[in-house]
Design an enzyme around this catalytic site. Structure first.
Site, PDB file in Angstrom:
ATOM      1  CE  LYS A 207     -18.219  24.609  -3.805  1.00  0.00           C
ATOM      2  NZ  LYS A 207     -18.275  26.042  -3.422  1.00  0.00           N
TER       3      LYS A 207
ATOM      4  N   PRO B 274     -27.700  21.064  -0.933  1.00  0.00           N
ATOM      5  CG  PRO B 274     -27.669  22.447   0.959  1.00  0.00           C
ATOM      6  CD  PRO B 274     -26.931  21.315   0.300  1.00  0.00           C
TER       7      PRO B 274
ATOM      8  N   GLY C 192     -27.033  26.488  -3.167  1.00  0.00           N
ATOM      9  CA  GLY C 192     -26.683  26.723  -1.771  1.00  0.00           C
ATOM     10  C   GLY C 192     -25.223  27.040  -1.543  1.00  0.00           C
TER      11      GLY C 192
ATOM     12  N   GLY D  78     -21.851  23.426  -4.287  1.00  0.00           N
ATOM     13  CA  GLY D  78     -21.433  22.661  -5.463  1.00  0.00           C
ATOM     14  C   GLY D  78     -22.266  21.439  -5.765  1.00  0.00           C
ATOM     15  N   GLY D  79     -23.560  21.467  -5.445  1.00  0.00           N
ATOM     16  CA  GLY D  79     -24.396  20.305  -5.725  1.00  0.00           C
ATOM     17  C   GLY D  79     -24.529  20.012  -7.205  1.00  0.00           C
TER      18      GLY D  79
ATOM     19  CB  SER E  70     -20.016  21.240  -9.311  1.00  0.00           C
ATOM     20  OG  SER E  70     -20.119  22.596  -9.699  1.00  0.00           O
ATOM     21  CB  ALA E  71     -21.725  16.898  -6.648  1.00  0.00           C
TER      22      ALA E  71
ATOM     23  CG  ASP F  22     -17.278  25.241  -7.624  1.00  0.00           C
ATOM     24  OD1 ASP F  22     -16.144  25.764  -7.605  1.00  0.00           O
ATOM     25  OD2 ASP F  22     -18.278  25.742  -7.073  1.00  0.00           O
TER      26      ASP F  22
END
Length: 310
Positions: A16, A102, A105, A108-109, A111-112, A144
């Protein structure tokens, strides 16, 4: 006819960008209320789960992975444990994560990863948890995570996890400059608090209950990147720039090469540049790559976590 049990399930969830982020004052519990306009991007994480006697996680992908834990502190393992505890499931799973967002970064990696893991394991284990209960688990995993689950465009308030959908039209084109380092979200918030303390006499009043500006909602509804470029805002940007001054050069470089605007994504250090259209985004990607920056293009908004077929 009874469907055969699945042996593995694959799910994706989006990274995001926060097109707007306002941070309220520091609360007694050490947290801040925020007002965020989220947009889910086509840069996504992919999770494959399969049956196993115990929980384990493996990671691969196109981003720097050295900061991703492979033990119980990994958010995907935490998601699996939370789902198992809620549903009474006693088995394990092998969780394979292919990362493209990232790490640390500001996109929200993690969180994904959590959202995709929840969705995939619910299908693999046949636990069939109702959507509202899935979102409740998502909130427990991080502010997130609910948005990674729902995707699209949304306004987040409270800790960022109280979501309401926002009307948006069209497609926005982004060019993301990826840093070779990460920034700790708690550290960036702490720096914001120090910044506000240092400059308290000269700054505007900090609202305890921040809101998203109406101009941001209007730009999203219109699907107009030029309107949105004028109202991009991130209260954490000054703190991120203070911790990593080199990011200012990245922002300047993008805007000198045709970006409508640039903004630190979340707590950083990824810099998100908004482009007028696809061709402009391609030209900006080429220019920034020539300047030895690692960049990727993405579009938004996109759907949230979803099961995908092999």
């Amino acid at each position: 006819m009874t469907r055969a049990p699945r042996t593995s399930v694959r799910a994706k969830a989006p990274g995001k960008v926060n097109v707007f982020l306002r941070v309220g004052s520091l609360m007694d519990d050490g947290y801040h209320d925020v007002a965020i306009a989220y947009q889910a991007l086509s840069l996504s994480e992919e999770v494959r789960v399969s049956h196993a006697d115990r929980l384990s996680v493996e990671v691969s992908g196109t981003v720097e992975l050295s900061r991703v834990p492979l033990d119980g502190t990994n958010i995907a393992i935490q998601a699996a444990r939370l789902l198992a505890a809620r549903t009474g499931y006693t088995g394990g799973a092998r969780i394979e994560i292919e990362k493209h967002v990232p790490v640390t970064g500001g996109m929200g990696g993690g969180s994904a990863d959590a959202a995709a893991t929840l969705l995939a394991l619910d299908a693999l284990w046949g636990t069939e948890l109702p959507r509202d209960e899935m979102l409740e688990l998502a909130r427990k995993l991080g502010a997130d995570v609910p948005f990674a689950f729902t995707g699209g465009t949304a306004i987040g308030t409270g800790r960022g996890d109280e979501l309401s959908p926002a009307l948006a039209s069209g497609t926005f084109h982004w060019v993301l400059a990826l840093a070779e380092f990460g920034l700790s979200t708690p550290e960036v918030y702490a720096e914001l608090d120090r910044h506000r303390s240092r400059h308290a006499p000269g700054v505007l009043h900090v609202d305890d209950a921040p809101t998203v500006d109406a101009d941001v909602l209007q730009a999203l509804r219109a699907g107009d990147p030029r309107m949105l470029a004028e109202v991009l805002h991130n209260d954490l940007q000054a703190a991120a720039l203070h911790l990593s001054p080199s990011l200012a050069q990245t922002l300047e470089l993008g805007e000198e090469n045709g970006a409508l605007a640039g903004i630190i994504s979340g707590s950083g250090p990824t810099v998100a540049f908004l482009a007028a259209d696809r061709d402009s985004a391609l030209e900006l990607q080429v220019a920034l790559s020539a300047a030895q920056l690692r960049v990727v293009r993405a579009t938004g908004p996109v759907h949230g976590a979803r099961i995908v077929s092999d």
